[in-house]
Design an enzyme around this catalytic site. Structure first.
Site, PDB file in Angstrom:
ATOM      1  N   LYS A   1       0.726  -1.177   0.016  1.00 11.49           N
ATOM      2  CA  LYS A   1      -0.080  -0.057  -0.067  1.00 11.49           C
ATOM      3  C   LYS A   1       0.879   1.344  -0.088  1.00 11.49           C
ATOM      4  CE  LYS A   1      -4.620  -1.642   1.579  1.00 11.49           C
ATOM      5  NZ  LYS A   1      -5.615  -2.130   2.505  1.00 11.49           N
TER       6      LYS A   1
ATOM      7  N   ARG B   1      -3.581 -10.383   5.004  1.00 15.03           N
ATOM      8  CA  ARG B   1      -4.060 -10.391   3.600  1.00 15.03           C
ATOM      9  C   ARG B   1      -3.193  -9.553   2.450  1.00 15.03           C
ATOM     10  NH1 ARG B   1      -6.708  -6.848   0.195  1.00 15.03           N
ATOM     11  NH2 ARG B   1      -8.627  -7.879  -1.182  1.00 15.03           N
TER      12      ARG B   1
END
Length: 274
Positions: free
Chosen positions: A221, A255
């Site tokens: 991210k 995840r």
């Protein structure tokens, strides 16, 4: 802590890894990567070989400013792939990444085992009711607004208290509607600045007060690659470092796009703590 996936109890006292399979053309890291059934099956095979417990399938991109697609398009992308994967890997545990109750319902009916909702039921008033009737585990994420507006909604009176209150309210509503297995996702990158993401990660163990398993989605991210001044493609090392910190602070599920490296983080920390 355990969750019931199609009659199998998954013990989350030992952290598990959830591999990401994006069926969208515009996801921030792997959008449009899988061009045909063979490539999809190959990717799923590798994730399972590398010891992913869950495979999270998404057909609606939730990156900032993502294109909005119809429910029909989402189902058209999703359902044939669930059927394809389950035929090849009958024992697989599939999570459906959707905020739409009808997509959740049809995904479970096609063979998926749990629902992963970025909106915790806020974007579809029927979601919690539907999950309660389906009797499947439910991952609820913290987010404000929609993927198209969330980056404009990063103001909080008190970030940690606000997020705790959000989950307290959502968990109570889920319980009232018969949802037994709830997993919380703090929503890194969703309606949060980079600084706010790091604040939540730094205080992650605070959320143990909710007595629910914590899913952490940090994989590649922008909080990583913008801090390191590189790109999502170069953010694997940074992802592994933050995943390790998250595990130390009680994360139950990671995840990730890169299953092998995440599983290695879990194994090394378990050896350290044994």
């Amino acid at each position: 802590m355990t969750i019931n996936c199609k009659g199998n109890l998954i013990d989350l006292s030992s952290p598990k890894v959830m591999g990401i399979l994006n069926l969208t053309p515009d996801s921030f890291f792997d959008g449009g990567k899988y061009k045909n059934d063979s490539e999809i099956l190959s990717q799923v095979y590798m994730m399972l070989k590398n010891e992913a417990t869950f495979i999270d399938i998404g057909a609606y991109s939730s990156r900032p400013n993502a294109e909005h697609i119809s429910e029909e398009v989402e189902l058209k992308r999703l359902l044939p792939i669930i059927t394809l994967i389950i035929k090849e890997f009958p024992e697989i545990i599939i999570s459906i990444d959707t905020f739409r109750s009808q997509v959740a319902k049809q995904g479970i009916e096609a063979g998926a085992a749990l629902i992963n909702d970025i909106s915790a039921g806020h974007l579809d008033e029927n979601m919690l009711k539907t999950v309660g009737k389906l009797h499947v585990p439910y991952i609820m994420m913290h987010m404000k607004g929609t993927p198209q507006t969330m980056q404009l909604q990063t103001n909080y009176e008190n970030l940690l208290k606000d997020v705790l209150f959000y989950f307290s309210e959502r968990i109570a509503k889920a319980k009232a509607l018969g949802i037994i297995d709830v997993i919380i996702d703090l929503g890194f990158g969703f309606a949060k600045t980079s600084e706010q993401n790091f604040e939540i990660l730094n205080k992650l163990e605070l959320f143990n007060i909710l007595d629910k398993p914590i899913l952490v989605g940090l994989s590649r991210k922008s909080m990583i690659y913008k801090t390191l001044e590189n790109s999502a493609k170069e953010a694997l090392n940074g992802t592994s470092i933050l995943n390790t910190i998250a595990l130390q602070k009680s994360a139950s599920i990671l995840r990730v796009h890169d299953v092998k490296e995440a599983v290695e983080c879990v194994k090394l920390l378990e050896q350290l703590n044994s």
